[in-house]
Design a protein around this motif. Structure first.
Motif, PDB file in Angstrom:
ATOM      1  N   LEU A  38      42.969  38.514  38.532  1.00 39.01           N
ATOM      2  CA  LEU A  38      41.889  39.392  38.002  1.00 39.01           C
ATOM      3  C   LEU A  38      42.302  38.718  36.330  1.00 39.01           C
ATOM      4  O   LEU A  38      41.016  38.924  35.497  1.00 39.01           O
ATOM      5  CB  LEU A  38      41.798  40.726  37.783  1.00 39.01           C
ATOM      6  N   VAL A  50      28.500  43.945  33.715  1.00 31.06           N
ATOM      7  CA  VAL A  50      30.020  44.227  34.918  1.00 31.06           C
ATOM      8  C   VAL A  50      30.609  42.972  34.659  1.00 31.06           C
ATOM      9  O   VAL A  50      29.989  41.823  33.282  1.00 31.06           O
ATOM     10  CB  VAL A  50      29.994  44.156  36.306  1.00 31.06           C
ATOM     11  N   ASP A  51      31.593  43.123  35.136  1.00 28.57           N
ATOM     12  CA  ASP A  51      32.879  41.804  34.876  1.00 28.57           C
ATOM     13  C   ASP A  51      32.373  39.893  36.085  1.00 28.57           C
ATOM     14  O   ASP A  51      32.696  39.039  35.198  1.00 28.57           O
ATOM     15  CB  ASP A  51      33.889  41.718  34.603  1.00 28.57           C
ATOM     16  N   GLY A  52      32.152  40.778  37.029  1.00 26.36           N
ATOM     17  CA  GLY A  52      31.941  39.204  37.606  1.00 26.36           C
ATOM     18  C   GLY A  52      30.890  39.921  39.142  1.00 26.36           C
ATOM     19  O   GLY A  52      31.031  41.685  38.937  1.00 26.36           O
ATOM     20  N   LEU A  53      30.996  39.289  40.213  1.00 26.76           N
ATOM     21  CA  LEU A  53      30.085  39.134  41.129  1.00 26.76           C
ATOM     22  C   LEU A  53      30.086  39.141  42.547  1.00 26.76           C
ATOM     23  O   LEU A  53      31.028  38.297  42.104  1.00 26.76           O
ATOM     24  CB  LEU A  53      28.118  38.662  40.590  1.00 26.76           C
ATOM     25  N   ILE A  54      29.869  40.066  43.296  1.00 28.28           N
ATOM     26  CA  ILE A  54      30.397  39.262  44.621  1.00 28.28           C
ATOM     27  C   ILE A  54      28.482  38.864  45.434  1.00 28.28           C
ATOM     28  O   ILE A  54      27.773  40.015  45.762  1.00 28.28           O
ATOM     29  CB  ILE A  54      31.430  39.963  45.989  1.00 28.28           C
ATOM     30  N   ILE A  76      34.994  47.693  42.822  1.00 24.84           N
ATOM     31  CA  ILE A  76      34.085  46.683  43.710  1.00 24.84           C
ATOM     32  C   ILE A  76      33.464  47.715  43.903  1.00 24.84           C
ATOM     33  O   ILE A  76      33.175  48.627  44.975  1.00 24.84           O
ATOM     34  CB  ILE A  76      34.487  46.189  44.730  1.00 24.84           C
ATOM     35  N   ALA A 134      38.624  45.323  36.214  1.00 27.01           N
ATOM     36  CA  ALA A 134      37.454  44.149  36.457  1.00 27.01           C
ATOM     37  C   ALA A 134      36.439  45.296  36.979  1.00 27.01           C
ATOM     38  O   ALA A 134      37.217  45.851  38.868  1.00 27.01           O
ATOM     39  CB  ALA A 134      37.696  42.913  37.281  1.00 27.01           C
ATOM     40  N   PHE A 179      39.056  37.105  35.387  1.00 23.29           N
ATOM     41  CA  PHE A 179      37.967  37.752  34.686  1.00 23.29           C
ATOM     42  C   PHE A 179      38.434  38.147  32.842  1.00 23.29           C
ATOM     43  O   PHE A 179      37.692  38.355  32.085  1.00 23.29           O
ATOM     44  CB  PHE A 179      37.788  38.983  35.170  1.00 23.29           C
ATOM     45  N   TYR A 213      23.238  43.813  37.150  1.00 25.11           N
ATOM     46  CA  TYR A 213      23.745  44.015  36.666  1.00 25.11           C
ATOM     47  C   TYR A 213      24.878  43.133  35.596  1.00 25.11           C
ATOM     48  O   TYR A 213      25.613  43.837  34.656  1.00 25.11           O
ATOM     49  CB  TYR A 213      24.827  43.044  38.025  1.00 25.11           C
ATOM     50  N   ILE A 227      33.643  44.466  39.501  1.00 27.59           N
ATOM     51  CA  ILE A 227      32.618  43.837  39.900  1.00 27.59           C
ATOM     52  C   ILE A 227      31.394  44.065  41.100  1.00 27.59           C
ATOM     53  O   ILE A 227      31.568  44.887  42.202  1.00 27.59           O
ATOM     54  CB  ILE A 227      33.536  42.326  41.056  1.00 27.59           C
TER      55      ILE A 227
END
Length: 277
Positions: free
Chosen positions: A11, A60-64, A246, A20, A15, A55, A22
């Protein structure tokens, strides 16, 4: 006691922070899926980019990127090349437009296609719902692909792509491993070279219990992320027990996974999450 050599927190590496948030982009149905109706690919990609923007604007810090529109999901050996082909283009556009770190989840348990997509699209992690051992999923018996996947990752020269692995994952039964405790199942994913352990409830949108989060956290040196059932109301309590979340369903319009991301829900969620972390 750790069961694998120490490593820096994934993480922190991915990030730049110890905890984080996500967000998950639930793709529209892709070619080959039962619900795919011939929608132009650019329209599918544009939808994903719009979701990513909502997002990102919320913080947010990240994406999936996930092929959630492809229900019912295929077992890994039944996935055709059309799925990773579409997801690679989608993930690349999402990464370029959002500027956020992107991960890949190919349902169901498509670890090798996910790694190929990550390599092609510049994604930095993959989520694998069953990394070690086996379980009976909605799709049937699913075996952990860790040995094949880590060798494939090495062959791709994609060692920087981290593995986010579920422990006691949702949408299935774990009678096959009933003689192994949750702490042992947790240590199994660490021993098989995962970088992050994920805790979930029983299904999409179902909350993981605080007891299970604490049990997994105490059993591993890996960061622990909660991967289902996180809401504005409980995110503070969950972040107190874990290293990140998440999230998708609770940030959608009306709180259901098949709707688009609601910017106001994202903003309220992130305000609560930041005040708690």
């Amino acid at each position: 006691m750790s069961v694998y050599k120490p490593r820096a927190s994934a993480l922190g590496v991915l990030f730049g922070k110890p905890k984080a948030i996500i967000g998950v982009i639930h793709s529209r149905p892709l070619p080959g899926a039962p619900a795919y109706d011939g929608e132009p690919m650019d329209a599918i990609y544009d939808y994903a980019v719009r979701e990513a923007a909502r997002y990102a604007e919320g913080g947010v810090d990240g994406l999936i990127v996930e092929n959630h529109g492809d229900i019912p999901f295929s077992k890994p050996e039944d996935l055709g090349p059309e799925t990773p082909a579409g997801m690679a283009v989608m993930a690349d556009r999402v990464r370029r437009e959002s500027g956020l770190p992107v991960g890949i989840n190919v349902l169901a348990n498509g670890a090798l296609p996910a790694l190929a997509i990550a390599k092609a699209a510049g994604a930095v992690f993959v989520r694998v719902n069953q990394w070690a051992n086996a379980y009976v999923a909605n799709e049937g018996i699913i075996e952990g692909p860790a040995a094949r996947a880590t060798r494939y990752r090495a062959w791709l020269r994609a060692g920087g792509v981290r593995i986010f692995a579920d422990v006691h994952v949702k949408h299935g039964a774990h009678a096959i491993t009933a003689d192994r405790s949750i702490p042992e199942l947790t240590r199994d994913v660490e021993f098989f070279d995962a970088d992050v352990a994920i805790v979930t409830g029983q299904r999409t949108g179902d909350q993981a219990t605080r007891e299970e989060i604490s049990t997994v956290k105490s059993a591993t040196a890996l960061p622990v992320v909660v991967g289902s059932g996180v809401t504005e109301a409980n995110v503070g309590a969950i972040l107190a027990l874990s290293d990140g979340v998440i999230v998708a369903s609770s940030l959608k319009r009306d709180g259901v996974w098949w709707n688009e991301v609601d910017p106001e829900r994202v903003k309220r969620f992130m305000d609560r999450a930041r005040s708690a972390s």
